[in-house]
Design a protein around this motif. Structure first.
Motif, mmCIF file in Angstrom:
data_model
loop_
_atom_site.group_PDB
_atom_site.id
_atom_site.type_symbol
_atom_site.label_atom_id
_atom_site.label_comp_id
_atom_site.label_asym_id
_atom_site.label_seq_id
_atom_site.Cartn_x
_atom_site.Cartn_y
_atom_site.Cartn_z
ATOM 1 N N ILE A 161 -4.294 -6.219 6.021
ATOM 2 C CA ILE A 161 -5.631 -6.340 6.937
ATOM 3 C C ILE A 161 -5.931 -6.260 7.986
ATOM 4 O O ILE A 161 -6.354 -5.877 9.149
ATOM 5 C CB ILE A 161 -6.144 -7.240 6.579
ATOM 6 N N ILE A 162 -5.179 -7.099 9.351
ATOM 7 C CA ILE A 162 -5.316 -7.185 10.280
ATOM 8 C C ILE A 162 -4.936 -6.167 10.605
ATOM 9 O O ILE A 162 -5.249 -5.688 11.997
ATOM 10 C CB ILE A 162 -5.151 -8.717 10.963
ATOM 11 N N PHE A 184 -9.933 -13.526 2.860
ATOM 12 C CA PHE A 184 -9.099 -13.438 2.413
ATOM 13 C C PHE A 184 -7.761 -14.504 3.072
ATOM 14 O O PHE A 184 -6.464 -13.498 2.521
ATOM 15 C CB PHE A 184 -8.826 -11.990 3.625
ATOM 16 N N PHE A 185 -8.076 -15.902 3.619
ATOM 17 C CA PHE A 185 -6.888 -15.763 3.962
ATOM 18 C C PHE A 185 -6.964 -17.335 3.226
ATOM 19 O O PHE A 185 -7.314 -17.765 3.387
ATOM 20 C CB PHE A 185 -6.665 -16.550 5.414
ATOM 21 N N LEU A 227 -2.082 -6.856 18.602
ATOM 22 C CA LEU A 227 -2.026 -5.391 18.223
ATOM 23 C C LEU A 227 -3.174 -4.110 18.293
ATOM 24 O O LEU A 227 -2.652 -3.741 18.570
ATOM 25 C CB LEU A 227 -2.378 -5.245 16.073
ATOM 26 N N ALA A 268 -3.493 -15.378 11.647
ATOM 27 C CA ALA A 268 -3.543 -13.841 11.770
ATOM 28 C C ALA A 268 -4.541 -13.616 12.679
ATOM 29 O O ALA A 268 -4.349 -12.251 13.398
ATOM 30 C CB ALA A 268 -4.426 -13.861 10.476
ATOM 31 N N PHE A 324 -14.523 -11.357 13.508
ATOM 32 C CA PHE A 324 -13.589 -11.718 12.530
ATOM 33 C C PHE A 324 -13.517 -13.289 12.892
ATOM 34 O O PHE A 324 -13.552 -13.655 11.431
ATOM 35 C CB PHE A 324 -12.438 -11.461 12.984
ATOM 36 N N ASN A 334 -2.575 -12.472 15.073
ATOM 37 C CA ASN A 334 -2.068 -10.896 15.335
ATOM 38 C C ASN A 334 -2.682 -9.610 15.473
ATOM 39 O O ASN A 334 -2.564 -8.325 16.494
ATOM 40 C CB ASN A 334 -0.720 -11.194 14.385
ATOM 41 N N LEU A 335 -3.988 -10.164 14.918
ATOM 42 C CA LEU A 335 -4.558 -9.119 15.004
ATOM 43 C C LEU A 335 -5.207 -8.598 16.498
ATOM 44 O O LEU A 335 -5.808 -6.814 17.012
ATOM 45 C CB LEU A 335 -6.586 -9.534 14.754
ATOM 46 N N GLU A 352 -1.545 -9.446 4.050
ATOM 47 C CA GLU A 352 -3.070 -10.066 6.015
ATOM 48 C C GLU A 352 -2.490 -9.647 6.848
ATOM 49 O O GLU A 352 -3.569 -8.978 7.007
ATOM 50 C CB GLU A 352 -2.411 -11.905 5.678
ATOM 51 N N TRP A 353 -1.024 -9.074 6.559
ATOM 52 C CA TRP A 353 -0.609 -8.420 7.653
ATOM 53 C C TRP A 353 -1.500 -7.197 7.589
ATOM 54 O O TRP A 353 -1.964 -6.021 8.399
ATOM 55 C CB TRP A 353 0.634 -7.697 7.156
#
Lengths: 59, 840
Positions: A31-32, B790-791, B812, B805, B781, B808-809, A28-29
């Protein structure tokens, strides 16, 4: 910046409800990170376009 | 050597310091950490946050929200205030300390039987001060020897300088202590003369110390860049308030209309349950408030102080001391730079290489001169100088030429120099007179050499002194008449040497005394002319070339003759093209302003310059809208330094020049001025980079929060998450961008226009690209089903993991975009190792 990343990762694992956070798996990390990284090539395109404008291309 | 005093011993100094206190002054207006903290709590954003906190508390009281939400908001309030207060306080304090440390003033004091340089804070009552023109008086003191003209404008506003001497003059009929003709006061400036004074009051007990306490020195006014940043912050805040209102309304619209599937009946039922309605309404308000907090860049006006203090240490290492914030900021915009030659473009070590005698003989070095002539040269130098020798024979005080001339004498011949001669009258060297003179009533040693009881020693520019010479001293030490032929020969060789960049300084003596007008005495006898060369600094040529590439026009100002100036300018690469112009002061004065304006773009050198020329050039350049940099070191330079947009004083220069300057160049080196300009430009760029980074975040956060509810995601980012983003953006990122190094690439761009908008087209494009892209990716997203696959937790889609997620995206993307903002080049890691704090 590294400090921000470290704090961010810690929050992800301990933030829980307060920061509406949950531990993430490695995939998951990845992917993001991959999705987030796309901002770099996108900005490159902008820089490339601006390269044509001479002086105006400076920050 | 005019004065010898034993002064205090170290033991006495300690004793007096304990008894009468030190000469340090307390800084008047240091804002305490506490008052800053209180000030920051009054910040509108903090007040808005406190309102939000109140609302959330009410909600949680009714059990409508979780208790931790209130806790998190209060934590954010405290954290935001603490972080900003601490970083502001720490940076300001370190800036001030460094500034104070580097701008420490030294003064000449007799101690333990020698003359030494002492920090003015270390003076004690009873110290013997040597005061010379250009010095700032460091304490209240009584003159015991010599005579001074001091300017006390800082203390009493009188612009005219008044005479001070040991003689008791009848007191004028006023109570002002400043009219006491025997006392000099801390804070006044020595315009002319030289004297020894005994310190009577130190530190807080001086009149200046008392004024200082009462006055509470005014804080520096906001610089144009700070104003621009504050304006930008206000503009963005408005945008933030509008966006917040829209987001609040759309949140309600979403709840009332969209969530009810546009069904009128469902909407009416929803509206009837007042508990839910109130809760949603309060949530909408809190959300709007948080958007305001996220959108308002409250850190922006603070940015310049952070950048500056982060760069202060680095600039000091490169010998640039910023006295005024405005100075370093404006230096990035300089497009014409007037620079002194001696000591700045050249080493200023001024080595006298040889002596040219009246019959055309030249002697390489002091030891090569025949005995009798040698002794004459020695006395003519040592009895007619404002330099004072320390025990090692090193000259202190006086101007750079004087120190250099003293060094012509072999060290052993100067270190034991003691004379009982009396100096009856002196003319100090200044750049408009171009000579100095001392009327000496000689002691036995002196009389034995000059064979007359009273003579006047003269030294100065060859063409001035030679005019009045009728005789010369030959190699056997005999006085001979000087014929026209010999005179012409000397002038010719002076011209020849000038072409090689060597300056002649002529020594002569005469029996006429010094008259009231202080004009040059007639009927002089030529002792000889010293050939002085001043080596060009190795860095100068590169620095000049660099400046021209950077769109900065460099003009050299020198007291030298035109020939010397041209030779040096060519060597430095300042004169390259046939169109380049060299003007002498006389030629310049023959022109009117319009003519000069026309020549200005091609002007490269001003020779034989007078201090008044500097002010005129600054005025003319400014009338053309140019941003003017000017260097200076003497008392006479002060007006031009003040007038220029950026005044650069030399570290070795007079205190008055430093006082009038914006930036002090500690090593006097021209290339350090270049460093200052490079820093000026880089700091501006760093601020722009930070703005790109921050505005992108603001735009992305607002757009995402605004649009996501329409795609079925009510809170893409929670209130606490937004606060966290806000904290990283305002504090940590400011430090990361503030640490960007001074980049030499910026010296290849034209100067930053002084009135340049803080937002450049490049920046706007960057913010729009980044902001829009981040929001689009966020929305995709959140809505595209493929991502959700994916989750998975326990075989099913887990919304909590997914939202974590997403948070965090978002972070980032912001961080990656930080690298985009660092540079307009494709290499995002450019200079990353030199950037303190970006990675670490």
């Amino acid at each position: 910046m590294a400090l921000i990343i470290i704090i961010q990762v810690i929050i992800t694992y301990v933030g829980d409800e307060i920061l509406r956070s949950k531990p993430l798996l490695l995939t998951e990390w990845l992917i993001i990170i991959a999705v987030a990284f796309t901002i770099i090539p996108v900005d490159m395109v902008k820089k490339w376009v601006f390269g044509f404008y001479g002086n105006k291309g400076y920050i | 050597m005019k004065y010898t005093h034993t002064g205090l011993t170290n033991a006495e100094v300690q004793l007096y310091r304990a008894k009468y206190g030190s000469n340090e002054l307390e800084m008047a207006n240091q804002e305490s950490l506490w008052s800053k903290l209180v000030g920051n709590f009054k910040d509108p954003i903090i007040i808005i946050l406190c309102v939000a906190l109140g609302l959330v508390l009410v909600l949680s009281f009714f059990g409508m929200t979780e208790w931790y939400e209130a806790l998190a908001i209060s934590l954010a309030v405290v954290l935001a205030v603490l972080v900003s207060t601490l970083s502001e306080y720490k940076n300001e304090a370190s800036f001030r300390n460094l500034q104070q440390e580097a701008s420490r003033i030294l003064c000449n004091v007799f101690r333990n039987g020698n003359i030494t340089k002492v920090n003015i804070g270390d003076l004690v009552r009873g110290d013997f001060l040597l005061l010379q023109s250009g010095d700032k008086v460091p304490a209240d003191a009584r003159i015991i020897d010599g005579e001074l003209h001091v300017n006390q404008a800082l203390l009493n506003g009188e612009p005219e300088s008044i005479r001070k001497s040991p003689a008791t003059e009848p007191r004028k009929n006023d109570d002002s202590p400043f009219s006491n003709s025997r006392m000099v006061f801390r804070g006044s400036v020595v315009d002319e003369g030289e004297a020894v004074a005994v310190v009577e009051q130190v530190g807080e007990n001086t009149i200046f110390g008392q004024l200082n306490r009462e006055l509470n020195i005014k804080s520096e006014r906001l610089s144009p860049l700070q104003v621009k940043l504050a304006d930008l912050a206000t503009l963005i805040s408005k945008f933030g308030y509008i966006a917040a209102t829209i987001i609040g309304i759309s949140f309600m619209f979403n709840r009332v209309v969209i969530a009810q599937d546009f069904d009128l009946n469902l909407i009416l039922t929803y509206l009837q349950d007042w508990r839910v309605l109130v809760q949603d309404l309060l949530n909408a308000i809190v959300l709007a408030i948080i958007i305001v907090v996220a959108a308002v860049p409250e850190g922006l006006p603070m940015m310049i102080a952070i950048v500056l203090s982060l760069n202060m240490r680095k600039m000091l290492a490169e010998k640039v001391l910023v006295r005024k914030l405005l100075g370093i900021e404006t230096s990035g915009s300089i497009n014409i730079l007037f620079s002194d030659k001696t000591g700045t473009l050249t080493k200023g070590s001024l080595e006298p290489r040889y002596l040219l005698s009246g019959n055309g003989q030249s002697y390489m070095g002091y030891d090569a001169i025949p005995e009798k002539l040698q002794e004459m040269v020695r006395l003519a130098i040592l009895e007619n100088t404002f330099s004072v020798l320390n025990p090692n024979g090193e000259p202190i005080g006086g101007n750079s030429s004087e120190r250099a001339i003293v060094k012509f004498i072999s060290p052993e011949k100067r270190s034991y120099f003691h004379s009982r001669s009396v100096h009856r009258n002196v003319i100090r060297f200044d750049s408009s007179r171009k000579f100095s003179a001392t009327e000496v009533e000689g002691d036995d040693q002196f009389k034995a050499v000059f064979e007359e009881p009273v003579i006047t020693l003269v030294k100065g520019a060859t063409e001035i002194v030679m005019q009045n010479c009728t005789h010369f001293i030959d190699e056997t030490g005999q006085r001979q008449p000087l014929n026209k032929n010999q005179e012409e020969k000397i002038m010719e060789s002076a011209d020849g040497l000038a072409e090689k960049g060597i300056r002649l300084l002529t020594l002569a003596y005469g029996s006429e005394g010094i008259d009231k007008e202080k004009s040059i005495p007639k009927n002089l006898t030529l002792i000889g002319a010293l050939g002085i060369s001043d080596e060009i600094r190795e860095e100068s040529a590169d620095a000049i070339a660099n400046d021209f590439r950077a769109g900065i026009n460099v003009v050299m100002i020198t007291g030298d003759r035109k020939g010397t100036a041209i030779a040096l300018a060519k060597e430095m690469g300042l004169l390259k093209n046939a169109e380049d112009i060299v003007l002498s002061s006389a030629e310049m004065n023959a022109m009117d302003d319009d003519q000069l304006v026309e020549l200005l773009p091609r002007l490269r050198v001003v020779a034989r310059a007078l201090p008044t020329d500097k002010s005129r050039m600054v005025r003319i350049a400014q009338s053309q809208g140019l941003v003017v940099g000017m260097t200076g070191d003497g008392v006479n330079d002060a007006p031009a330094l003040k007038m220029a947009d950026v005044g650069f004083a030399m570290g070795n220069g007079s205190e008055v020049a430093k006082e009038s300057s914006d930036i002090v160049i500690l090593d006097d080196n021209f290339s350090s001025i270049n460093n200052a300009i490079r820093y000026g430009r880089s700091i501006f760029k760093s601020i722009r980079k930070f703005i790109i980074f921050q505005l992108t975040v603001n735009l992305a956060a607002v757009l995402t929060a605004l649009l996501a509810p329409f795609f079925g995601v009510e809170f893409p980012l929670t209130i606490i998450q937004l606060l966290w983003i806000n904290i990283i953006m305002d504090s940590l990122a400011a430090i990361a961008f503030g640490g960007e190094p001074a980049i030499s690439r910026y010296m290849e761009e034209p100067p930053i226009k002084r009135d340049a908008n803080i937002l450049s087209p490049y920046m706007i494009a960057s913010v729009l690209t980044g902001g829009i892209y981040i929001s689009v990716v966020s929305l995709l997203f959140l809505t595209v089903p493929a991502f959700k696959d994916f989750f998975i937790r326990n075989g099913a889609f887990d919304i909590e993991v997914f939202m974590a997620a997403f948070f965090n995206l978002f972070i980032l993307m912001i961080l990656f975009n930080g690298f985009n903002a660092r540079t307009e080049k494709f290499n995002l890691l450019e200079n990353i190792r030199k950037t303190r704090g970006f990675c670490g």
